[in-house]
Design a protein around this motif. Structure first.
Motif, PDB file in Angstrom:
ATOM      1  N   MET A  57      11.284 -33.849 -13.714  1.00  0.00           N
ATOM      2  CA  MET A  57      11.269 -32.571 -12.999  1.00  0.00           C
ATOM      3  C   MET A  57      10.569 -31.509 -13.826  1.00  0.00           C
ATOM      4  SD  MET A  57      15.183 -31.234 -13.295  1.00  0.00           S
ATOM      5  CE  MET A  57      15.504 -30.013 -14.548  1.00  0.00           C
ATOM      6  N   LEU A  58      10.167 -30.458 -13.123  1.00  0.00           N
ATOM      7  CA  LEU A  58       9.491 -29.334 -13.762  1.00  0.00           C
ATOM      8  C   LEU A  58       9.946 -28.069 -13.052  1.00  0.00           C
ATOM      9  CD1 LEU A  58       7.225 -28.419 -15.765  1.00  0.00           C
ATOM     10  CD2 LEU A  58       5.650 -28.584 -13.829  1.00  0.00           C
ATOM     11  N   ILE A  59      10.258 -27.034 -13.832  1.00  0.00           N
ATOM     12  CA  ILE A  59      10.638 -25.748 -13.256  1.00  0.00           C
ATOM     13  C   ILE A  59       9.465 -24.792 -13.438  1.00  0.00           C
ATOM     14  CG2 ILE A  59      12.219 -23.789 -13.370  1.00  0.00           C
ATOM     15  CD1 ILE A  59      14.336 -25.816 -14.460  1.00  0.00           C
ATOM     16  N   ILE A  60       8.981 -24.277 -12.322  1.00  0.00           N
ATOM     17  CA  ILE A  60       7.905 -23.289 -12.338  1.00  0.00           C
ATOM     18  C   ILE A  60       8.560 -21.908 -12.303  1.00  0.00           C
ATOM     19  CG2 ILE A  60       5.865 -22.399 -11.140  1.00  0.00           C
ATOM     20  CD1 ILE A  60       5.467 -25.229 -12.189  1.00  0.00           C
ATOM     21  N   PRO A  61       8.341 -21.090 -13.340  1.00  0.00           N
ATOM     22  CA  PRO A  61       8.982 -19.768 -13.349  1.00  0.00           C
ATOM     23  C   PRO A  61       8.330 -18.817 -12.343  1.00  0.00           C
ATOM     24  CG  PRO A  61       7.604 -20.041 -15.295  1.00  0.00           C
ATOM     25  CD  PRO A  61       7.578 -21.350 -14.558  1.00  0.00           C
ATOM     26  N   ALA A  62       9.103 -17.867 -11.874  1.00  0.00           N
ATOM     27  CA  ALA A  62       8.598 -16.848 -10.955  1.00  0.00           C
ATOM     28  C   ALA A  62       7.338 -16.213 -11.532  1.00  0.00           C
ATOM     29  CB  ALA A  62       9.670 -15.786 -10.725  1.00  0.00           C
ATOM     30  N   GLY A  63       6.352 -15.991 -10.675  1.00  0.00           N
ATOM     31  CA  GLY A  63       5.114 -15.351 -11.095  1.00  0.00           C
ATOM     32  C   GLY A  63       4.048 -16.292 -11.616  1.00  0.00           C
ATOM     33  N   MET A  64       4.395 -17.550 -11.905  1.00  0.00           N
ATOM     34  CA  MET A  64       3.421 -18.510 -12.437  1.00  0.00           C
ATOM     35  C   MET A  64       2.608 -19.098 -11.275  1.00  0.00           C
ATOM     36  SD  MET A  64       2.005 -20.428 -14.851  1.00  0.00           S
ATOM     37  CE  MET A  64       3.019 -20.068 -16.254  1.00  0.00           C
ATOM     38  N   PHE A  92      -2.456 -29.143  -2.871  1.00  0.00           N
ATOM     39  CA  PHE A  92      -2.031 -27.952  -2.138  1.00  0.00           C
ATOM     40  C   PHE A  92      -2.851 -26.766  -2.638  1.00  0.00           C
ATOM     41  CE2 PHE A  92       1.279 -24.845  -0.671  1.00  0.00           C
ATOM     42  CZ  PHE A  92       1.285 -25.242   0.658  1.00  0.00           C
ATOM     43  N   ASP A  93      -2.598 -25.605  -2.118  1.00  0.00           N
ATOM     44  CA  ASP A  93      -3.312 -24.388  -2.497  1.00  0.00           C
ATOM     45  C   ASP A  93      -2.707 -23.778  -3.759  1.00  0.00           C
ATOM     46  OD1 ASP A  93      -4.632 -24.729  -0.053  1.00  0.00           O
ATOM     47  OD2 ASP A  93      -3.294 -23.342   0.989  1.00  0.00           O
ATOM     48  N   TRP A  94      -3.533 -23.038  -4.506  1.00  0.00           N
ATOM     49  CA  TRP A  94      -3.006 -22.206  -5.588  1.00  0.00           C
ATOM     50  C   TRP A  94      -2.115 -21.145  -4.964  1.00  0.00           C
ATOM     51  CZ3 TRP A  94      -3.174 -23.076 -10.622  1.00  0.00           C
ATOM     52  CH2 TRP A  94      -4.190 -23.877 -11.147  1.00  0.00           C
ATOM     53  N   HIS A  95      -0.946 -20.929  -5.540  1.00  0.00           N
ATOM     54  CA  HIS A  95      -0.034 -19.908  -5.042  1.00  0.00           C
ATOM     55  C   HIS A  95       0.998 -19.577  -6.110  1.00  0.00           C
ATOM     56  CE1 HIS A  95       2.259 -23.573  -4.237  1.00  0.00           C
ATOM     57  NE2 HIS A  95       3.342 -22.815  -4.183  1.00  0.00           N
ATOM     58  N   TYR A  96       1.745 -18.505  -5.874  1.00  0.00           N
ATOM     59  CA  TYR A  96       2.833 -18.153  -6.796  1.00  0.00           C
ATOM     60  C   TYR A  96       3.967 -17.536  -5.980  1.00  0.00           C
ATOM     61  CZ  TYR A  96       1.556 -13.223  -6.481  1.00  0.00           C
ATOM     62  OH  TYR A  96       1.315 -11.958  -6.026  1.00  0.00           O
ATOM     63  N   HIS A  97       5.134 -17.522  -6.574  1.00  0.00           N
ATOM     64  CA  HIS A  97       6.324 -16.922  -5.982  1.00  0.00           C
ATOM     65  C   HIS A  97       6.713 -15.740  -6.877  1.00  0.00           C
ATOM     66  CE1 HIS A  97       6.566 -20.494  -3.455  1.00  0.00           C
ATOM     67  NE2 HIS A  97       6.309 -21.165  -4.557  1.00  0.00           N
ATOM     68  N   GLU A 126       3.421 -15.939  -2.079  1.00  0.00           N
ATOM     69  CA  GLU A 126       3.178 -14.588  -1.593  1.00  0.00           C
ATOM     70  C   GLU A 126       2.145 -14.543  -0.473  1.00  0.00           C
ATOM     71  OE1 GLU A 126       5.164 -11.967  -2.746  1.00  0.00           O
ATOM     72  OE2 GLU A 126       6.102 -13.782  -3.535  1.00  0.00           O
ATOM     73  N   ALA A 127       1.329 -15.576  -0.348  1.00  0.00           N
ATOM     74  CA  ALA A 127       0.268 -15.608   0.663  1.00  0.00           C
ATOM     75  C   ALA A 127       0.778 -16.231   1.965  1.00  0.00           C
ATOM     76  CB  ALA A 127      -0.914 -16.421   0.149  1.00  0.00           C
TER      77      ALA A 127
END
Length: 128
Positions: A83-90, A43-48, A116-117
């Motif tokens: 499972m893995l939790i990706i923190p906001a902003g990562m 997938f694409d690089w992205h963050y929340h 965000e994109a």
């Protein structure tokens, strides 16, 4: 009177769709969405910006690439049941290790799949 709870078969739910990288809503707990997605490739690089995101591998293997700005961290490989939790902003980039991977996502209802994109890969969550 509340709605009667209904059980959800993950196996049957995954069998009901074939699209890759398009999350399907399997349920909701308060303001949190439980989504299912089939993944293939990268997938694409992205963050929340504001949302944490939980990835639970149901079938296959997943590699999660992560970076802070230009600094890429060591990738994390997930096997079935992990499972893995990706923190906001990562910033992160999921990619499959096996040909296909099935994941269960737990995230706020507002979470967009491309963060965000808005790109050609941005999709609305579909109902199962």
């Amino acid at each position: 009177m509340p709605n009667m709870p209904e059980k959800v078969s993950l196996q049957a739910s995954f069998a009901s769709f074939s699209e890759y990288w398009q999350p399907h809503l399997a349920g909701q707990v308060n303001e949190t969405a439980i989504k299912l997605a089939k993944l293939q490739g990268a997938f694409d690089w992205h963050y929340h910006k504001k949302e944490d995101e939980l990835f639970l591998v149901v079938k296959g293997r997943l590699r999660m690439r992560m970076r802070d700005g230009a600094d890429e961290r060591a990738p994390v490989d997930l096997d079935e049941g992990e499972m893995l939790i990706i923190p906001a902003g990562m910033e992160h980039k999921p990619e499959t290790i096996t040909d296909e991977c099935h994941v269960l996502l737990v995230e706020p209802n507002s979470t967009r799949n491309t963060g965000e994109a808005v790109t050609e890969r941005t999709v609305e969550v579909k109902a199962l």
